[in-house]
Design a protein around this motif. Structure first.
Motif, PDB file in Angstrom:
ATOM      1  N   LEU A  57       0.849  -1.187   0.000  1.00  0.00           N
ATOM      2  CA  LEU A  57       0.000   0.000   0.000  1.00  0.00           C
ATOM      3  C   LEU A  57       0.886   1.239   0.000  1.00  0.00           C
ATOM      4  N   GLY A  58       0.290   2.339  -0.326  1.00  0.00           N
ATOM      5  CA  GLY A  58       1.070   3.558  -0.372  1.00  0.00           C
ATOM      6  C   GLY A  58       0.334   4.614  -1.168  1.00  0.00           C
ATOM      7  N   PHE A  70      -2.886   0.377  -5.073  1.00  0.00           N
ATOM      8  CA  PHE A  70      -3.755   0.576  -3.914  1.00  0.00           C
ATOM      9  C   PHE A  70      -4.594   1.829  -4.092  1.00  0.00           C
ATOM     10  N   MET A  71      -3.937   2.900  -4.510  1.00  0.00           N
ATOM     11  CA  MET A  71      -4.626   4.158  -4.739  1.00  0.00           C
ATOM     12  C   MET A  71      -5.685   4.003  -5.805  1.00  0.00           C
ATOM     13  N   VAL A 101      -7.211  -3.525   4.811  1.00  0.00           N
ATOM     14  CA  VAL A 101      -6.762  -2.131   4.873  1.00  0.00           C
ATOM     15  C   VAL A 101      -7.494  -1.297   3.835  1.00  0.00           C
ATOM     16  N   LEU A 102      -7.751  -1.896   2.690  1.00  0.00           N
ATOM     17  CA  LEU A 102      -8.467  -1.175   1.647  1.00  0.00           C
ATOM     18  C   LEU A 102      -9.860  -0.779   2.124  1.00  0.00           C
ATOM     19  N   GLY A 103     -10.540  -1.766   2.733  1.00  0.00           N
ATOM     20  CA  GLY A 103     -11.866  -1.473   3.255  1.00  0.00           C
ATOM     21  C   GLY A 103     -11.832  -0.404   4.332  1.00  0.00           C
ATOM     22  N   ARG A 132       4.868  -1.044   2.734  1.00  0.00           N
ATOM     23  CA  ARG A 132       4.438   0.306   2.448  1.00  0.00           C
ATOM     24  C   ARG A 132       5.427   0.946   1.493  1.00  0.00           C
ATOM     25  N   LYS A 133       4.921   1.557   0.456  1.00  0.00           N
ATOM     26  CA  LYS A 133       5.802   2.185  -0.525  1.00  0.00           C
ATOM     27  C   LYS A 133       5.891   3.667  -0.208  1.00  0.00           C
TER      28      LYS A 133
END
Lengths: 167, 433
Positions: A57-58, A70-71, A101-103, A132-133
């Motif tokens: 994610l990031g 993710f975005m 985490v998305l939810g 995490r990016k």
């Protein structure tokens, strides 16, 4: 067509739900290949499959401010506006942490304060590791509870300004 | 013209003459395609010059050059006739002259072949040229051979006639047309030679240019290839820079115990933070309540004991220093948890320090210049209230004296000193509710 929200979707916090993301970031997402290829015509079910494929994610990274998948998926969720039940399901599922985490992220953006606290606080107990990016493209280690903490206390996460909620 | 449409022009002219309109110019209408009047009279044999001469004679009857005219007439006539008769022969003459030029080139080639001015480096080109010349020679010889028998036949018959005609023709040509006297041009000065050489030089230059262009293109392509390779390398490098996903290990199975410990530490930190925040809020509220319910004297004591965060020593401003507001945004404290950016050092600067114009002491200026924005169109003439006060202090009802003081004390609103506002009860209850 591809970038318009569902006309039946309700407005969040008085604005087009896609406006929750800033204009610059929004344009960057629209121009990204991931968005153009994968996120075309996604529905709630196919979204789940894509979310399960996530592995980091990031926000944005690189000199170009490229968005992460993710975005893009967050954006897609804002666009199609899945039901609250679906989002809660995302959060409740134990197997895929990135789906969780998305939810959580989506709920934080669109839900009311009581819901946000009710559903996100149990996630404090999840201490799994996340990738995490960061803005320079390097990966760092993070934990689920740290991310949730960030969501609940900070104003700004993953290059999106979070709406204000009571402490 | 409309009135006289059906009447002939001769009659019109006579009429005008009778009326006295002699000498007036009449402008005739022009129809495209119709020959004008003055052209109708001229004969149309094809001798335009003759016709023009006739017309000119008509228009301007010249009495002066009759003698000269007589002498030139036969010449003119001959000229006009010669024009018609000798056209083809003149053309053949022209052609003949050109052919003569080519013949001279062949001679030049022969001379070259003998090797006098042998500058050619390309032997192949030389051989080519030799071959070509030989072919030409052969062709010419053949043509001549073909022509010879014909000519012989014709010559016998029409020799005399031709000769005579030729002679007369040449005579006529000499007298009729102006021809350049043939002058012998030595080889070095012949234009034709120079022209040929120039042509050859051009060809050579062209060939060289083509060769050079090919080479340049080769170099360019090489450069392009190099650039492409470099770009590819950079792309590769960037991709690698993006970071290996495997760098960060998100395997959850590893070391459960450690994970748990770490998580517990974090949770505790979080809980502590929350608790402290809550406590701080409570304490503040209590303090506020307490202070609000104190009386004046206790309040003063309290304030002395807990002075407000020491006010940054207020600087005394200079005379007529400009006020500068530091801005209402981006003022969040560095300690604010919710804020992502702490306040910059610039916000801690002293904004009451004089800058620029303020550094100069304005008291030494003449009174006229002691105004804001002096010299600008938006400047103000007025300074401040006390300065612009125009009350006449000599009046009995304005100047300060004990009588005035007694009167003021009686006036409403001037008795008690202004007390601090107590605040409304409703507002206080609102907080606790």
């Amino acid at each position: 067509m591809a970038n318009r929200t569902d006309p039946a979707a309700k407005s969040i916090r008085g604005t087009n739900p896609q406006n929750l993301v800033e204009k610059i970031l929004r344009s960057k997402i629209y121009q990204h290949t991931y968005w153009k290829e994968q996120c075309f015509g996604l529905t709630a079910e196919t979204l789940v499959d894509k979310a399960m494929e996530l592995d980091h994610l990031g926000g944005t990274f690189g000199g170009n401010r490229k968005p992460t998948p993710f975005m893009c998926l967050v954006m897609k969720m804002l666009q199609i506006q899945p039901e609250k039940d679906i989002v809660v399901e995302f959060i409740k599922n134990e197997d895929y942490k990135y789906v969780r985490v998305l939810g959580a992220f989506y709920l934080r953006l669109t839900g009311i304060d009581s819901d946000v606290y009710r559903y996100l606080e149990p996630l404090y107990n999840d201490y799994r590791k996340l990738r995490r990016k960061s803005t320079d493209g390097q990966f760092t280690l993070a934990h689920v509870d740290e991310v949730i903490d960030e969501l609940l206390t900070k104003d700004y996460s993953c290059d999106i300004a979070l709406p204000r909620i009571k402490k | 013209m409309s009135v006289t449409a059906g009447v002939s022009d001769a009659i019109i002219a006579i009429r005008d003459k009778l009326r006295g309109k002699i000498g007036q110019t009449k402008v005739k209408r022009y129809w495209p395609g119709k020959a004008p009047e003055w052209a109708d009279d001229a004969d149309e044999d094809g001798d335009i010059q003759m016709a023009r001469a006739v017309a000119l004679d008509k228009a301007f009857p010249s009495h002066e050059d009759l003698d000269i005219g007589k002498r030139d007439d036969p010449r003119l006539r001959r000229l006009a006739e010669s024009r018609i008769d000798n056209r083809e022969e003149i053309r053949a003459d022209h052609r003949r002259i050109r052919q003569a030029e080519i013949v001279s080139t062949i001679e030049e080639e022969n001379r070259r072949q003998e090797g006098l001015d042998f500058e050619e480096e390309d032997e192949d080109a030389l051989e080519e040229r030799r071959r070509r010349i030989r072919e030409k020679l052969l062709q010419r010889q053949q043509e001549e051979a073909v022509l010879l028998p014909e000519e012989e036949e014709e010559e016998v018959e029409e020799e005399e006639e031709e000769e005579s005609e030729y002679e007369t023709d040449s005579e006529e040509e000499q007298t009729g047309m102006a021809m350049v006297k043939p002058v012998f041009v030595p080889k070095s000065e012949r234009d034709t030679v120079a022209e040929r050489e120039r042509l050859e030089a051009e060809e050579r230059a062209l060939k060289e240019k083509v060769k050079r262009r090919l080479e340049e293109r080769k170099v360019e392509t090489k450069q392009i290839v190099i650039e492409k390779i470099r770009e590819d390398e950079e792309i590769q490098k960037n991709l690698e820079l993006e970071g290996n996903i495997a760098d960060v290990d998100t395997d959850d199975e590893l070391n459960e115990a450690e994970e748990y410990e770490a998580w517990k530490a974090r949770e505790i930190a979080r809980i502590k933070r929350d608790r402290e925040a809550r406590e701080a809020m409570l304490k503040e509220k209590e303090e506020v309540e307490k202070v609000r319910n104190m009386t004046e004297e206790e309040r003063r004591e309290w304030e002395r004991k807990n002075p407000k965060p020491a006010q940054s020593s207020k600087q005394k401003w200079r005379f007529m220093q400009k006020y500068y507001h530091k801005g209402a945004f981006f003022q969040s404290d560095a300690d604010d948890l919710a804020a992502t950016v702490g306040s910059d050092n610039i916000f801690h600067r002293d904004f009451s320090a004089p800058t620029g114009e303020d550094k100069m002491d304005k008291t030494i200026l003449p009174k006229v210049m002691q105004v804001k924005h002096f010299g600008r169109s938006g400047r103000t003439k007025w300074t401040h209230l006390v300065n612009e006060d125009t009350t006449d202090w000599n009046n009995p009802w304005t100047y300060n004296d004990p009588l005035r003081a007694k009167y003021n004390a009686k006036m409403a609103g001037m008795n008690a000193p202004i007390a601090k506002p107590k605040g409304s009860k409703k507002l206080k209850d609102w907080e606790s509710r």
